[in-house]
Design a protein around this motif. Structure first.
Motif, short mmCIF file in Angstrom:
data_model
loop_
_atom_site.label_atom_id
_atom_site.label_comp_id
_atom_site.label_asym_id
_atom_site.label_seq_id
_atom_site.Cartn_x
_atom_site.Cartn_y
_atom_site.Cartn_z
N MET A 245 0.65 -1.05 0.08
CA MET A 245 0.20 -0.03 0.05
C MET A 245 0.95 1.21 -0.02
N LYS A 246 0.46 2.09 -0.76
CA LYS A 246 1.01 3.49 -0.81
C LYS A 246 0.59 4.47 0.18
N TRP A 247 1.24 5.52 0.14
CA TRP A 247 0.81 6.81 1.04
C TRP A 247 -0.19 7.47 0.30
N VAL A 248 -1.22 6.98 0.03
CA VAL A 248 -2.18 7.69 -0.56
C VAL A 248 -3.52 7.51 -0.14
N PRO A 249 -4.64 8.45 -0.03
CA PRO A 249 -5.66 8.38 0.94
C PRO A 249 -6.49 7.00 0.75
N GLN A 250 -6.77 6.44 -0.56
CA GLN A 250 -7.52 5.16 -0.78
C GLN A 250 -6.70 4.09 -0.11
N ASP A 251 -5.35 3.93 -0.29
CA ASP A 251 -4.34 2.85 0.45
C ASP A 251 -4.50 3.11 2.15
N ILE A 252 -4.40 4.38 2.47
CA ILE A 252 -4.51 4.47 3.85
C ILE A 252 -5.76 4.14 4.42
N GLU A 253 -6.92 4.28 3.77
CA GLU A 253 -8.10 3.90 4.32
C GLU A 253 -8.19 2.39 4.19
N THR A 254 -7.59 1.57 3.25
CA THR A 254 -7.52 0.26 3.27
C THR A 254 -6.73 -0.35 4.53
N TYR A 255 -5.41 0.38 4.56
CA TYR A 255 -4.66 -0.01 5.72
C TYR A 255 -5.32 0.13 7.16
N LEU A 256 -5.98 1.28 7.25
CA LEU A 256 -6.69 1.45 8.79
C LEU A 256 -7.66 0.56 8.96
N ASN A 257 -8.15 -0.07 7.90
CA ASN A 257 -9.41 -1.25 8.02
C ASN A 257 -8.86 -2.49 8.23
N ALA A 258 -7.43 -2.59 7.92
CA ALA A 258 -6.90 -3.99 7.83
C ALA A 258 -5.28 -4.11 8.44
N LYS A 259 -5.10 -3.14 9.45
CA LYS A 259 -3.79 -3.07 9.79
C LYS A 259 -3.35 -4.18 10.61
N GLU A 260 -4.04 -5.01 11.08
CA GLU A 260 -3.55 -6.34 11.79
C GLU A 260 -2.84 -7.08 10.73
N TYR A 261 -2.92 -6.59 9.49
CA TYR A 261 -2.43 -7.80 8.36
C TYR A 261 -1.06 -7.02 7.72
N VAL A 262 -1.13 -5.69 8.02
CA VAL A 262 0.05 -4.92 7.52
C VAL A 262 1.16 -4.65 8.65
N ASP A 263 1.98 -5.41 8.53
CA ASP A 263 3.03 -5.34 9.72
C ASP A 263 4.24 -4.70 9.27
N THR A 264 4.44 -4.18 8.11
CA THR A 264 5.75 -3.83 7.55
C THR A 264 5.83 -2.49 7.01
N ALA A 265 6.73 -1.36 7.27
CA ALA A 265 6.60 -0.15 7.04
C ALA A 265 8.10 -0.08 6.11
N VAL A 266 8.07 0.45 4.79
CA VAL A 266 9.19 0.75 4.01
C VAL A 266 9.20 2.18 3.88
N VAL A 267 10.41 2.62 4.16
CA VAL A 267 10.85 4.10 4.19
C VAL A 267 12.14 4.29 3.28
N PRO A 268 11.79 4.76 2.13
CA PRO A 268 13.08 4.99 1.24
C PRO A 268 13.91 6.30 1.93
N LEU A 269 15.11 6.21 2.01
CA LEU A 269 15.97 7.31 2.53
C LEU A 269 16.49 7.83 1.28
N CYS A 270 16.38 9.12 0.90
CA CYS A 270 16.70 9.86 -0.15
C CYS A 270 17.71 10.99 0.25
N SER A 271 18.65 11.13 -0.16
CA SER A 271 19.68 12.32 0.04
C SER A 271 19.36 13.08 -1.35
N VAL A 272 19.38 14.63 -0.95
CA VAL A 272 19.41 15.50 -2.01
C VAL A 272 20.68 16.34 -1.74
N SER A 273 21.43 16.38 -2.88
CA SER A 273 22.52 17.13 -3.13
C SER A 273 22.45 18.23 -4.11
#
Length: 154
Positions: free
Chosen positions: A1-29
């Motif tokens: 699921m992505k950080w968009v309202p529709q996916d967040i709504e799905t996440y909130l309704n099924a968060k017991e199944y979503v146990d993993t967070a992925v955070v991209p680390l992006c450096s700006v030079s």
């Protein structure tokens, strides 16, 4: 699921199944390293987007943790630790940080999550199908790592 309202709504309704967070680390030079920085961000963005599609329903892809490469690394690490504390409080059992910045490997011991470092592959001269073939190859290598980490805690 992505950080968009529709996916967040799905996440909130099924968060017991979503146990993993992925955070991209992006450096700006800025300046002379700007193009290399942009290439690394493109690579990490495509990679994490593809990874999210592979594991939809199991992970939530957060917006990139973006920081200035010139900023004090201790300050950046403290900012990321604040993110991590919030994610842990949000009941994510697994946190993966994905980056092309090798410096994060030495910082991993300071974090509870798993830092995955992948050298950036320049994609600018590839067509879309070539880009996706490269990204697919990289993601296939990550699938085993994710599965291994999931089994460690379960």
């Amino acid at each position: 699921m992505k950080w968009v309202p529709q996916d967040i709504e799905t996440y909130l309704n099924a968060k017991e199944y979503v146990d993993t967070a992925v955070v991209p680390l992006c450096s700006v030079s800025m300046g002379g390293e700007m193009k290399q920085s942009a290439a690394a961000v493109e690579f990490i963005t495509l990679l994490t987007g593809y990874l999210e599609r592979q594991f939809t329903g199991r992970l939530l892809l957060f917006p990139s943790f973006t920081y200035l490469n010139s900023k004090n690394s201790e300050s950046t690490l403290n900012d990321l630790k604040a993110w991590e504390a919030s994610l842990t409080k949000g009941e994510f059992k697994h946190i993966f940080y994905i980056t092309s910045e090798i410096d994060w490997r030495s910082q991993e011991k300071e974090l509870n999550g798993t830092v995955i470092w992948l050298p950036s592959i320049p994609l600018e001269h590839m067509n879309d199908s070539q880009k996706m073939a490269v990204i697919d190859s990289q993601v296939k290598q990550l699938l085993g790592l994710f599965t291994q980490k999931w089994h460690e805690i379960e």
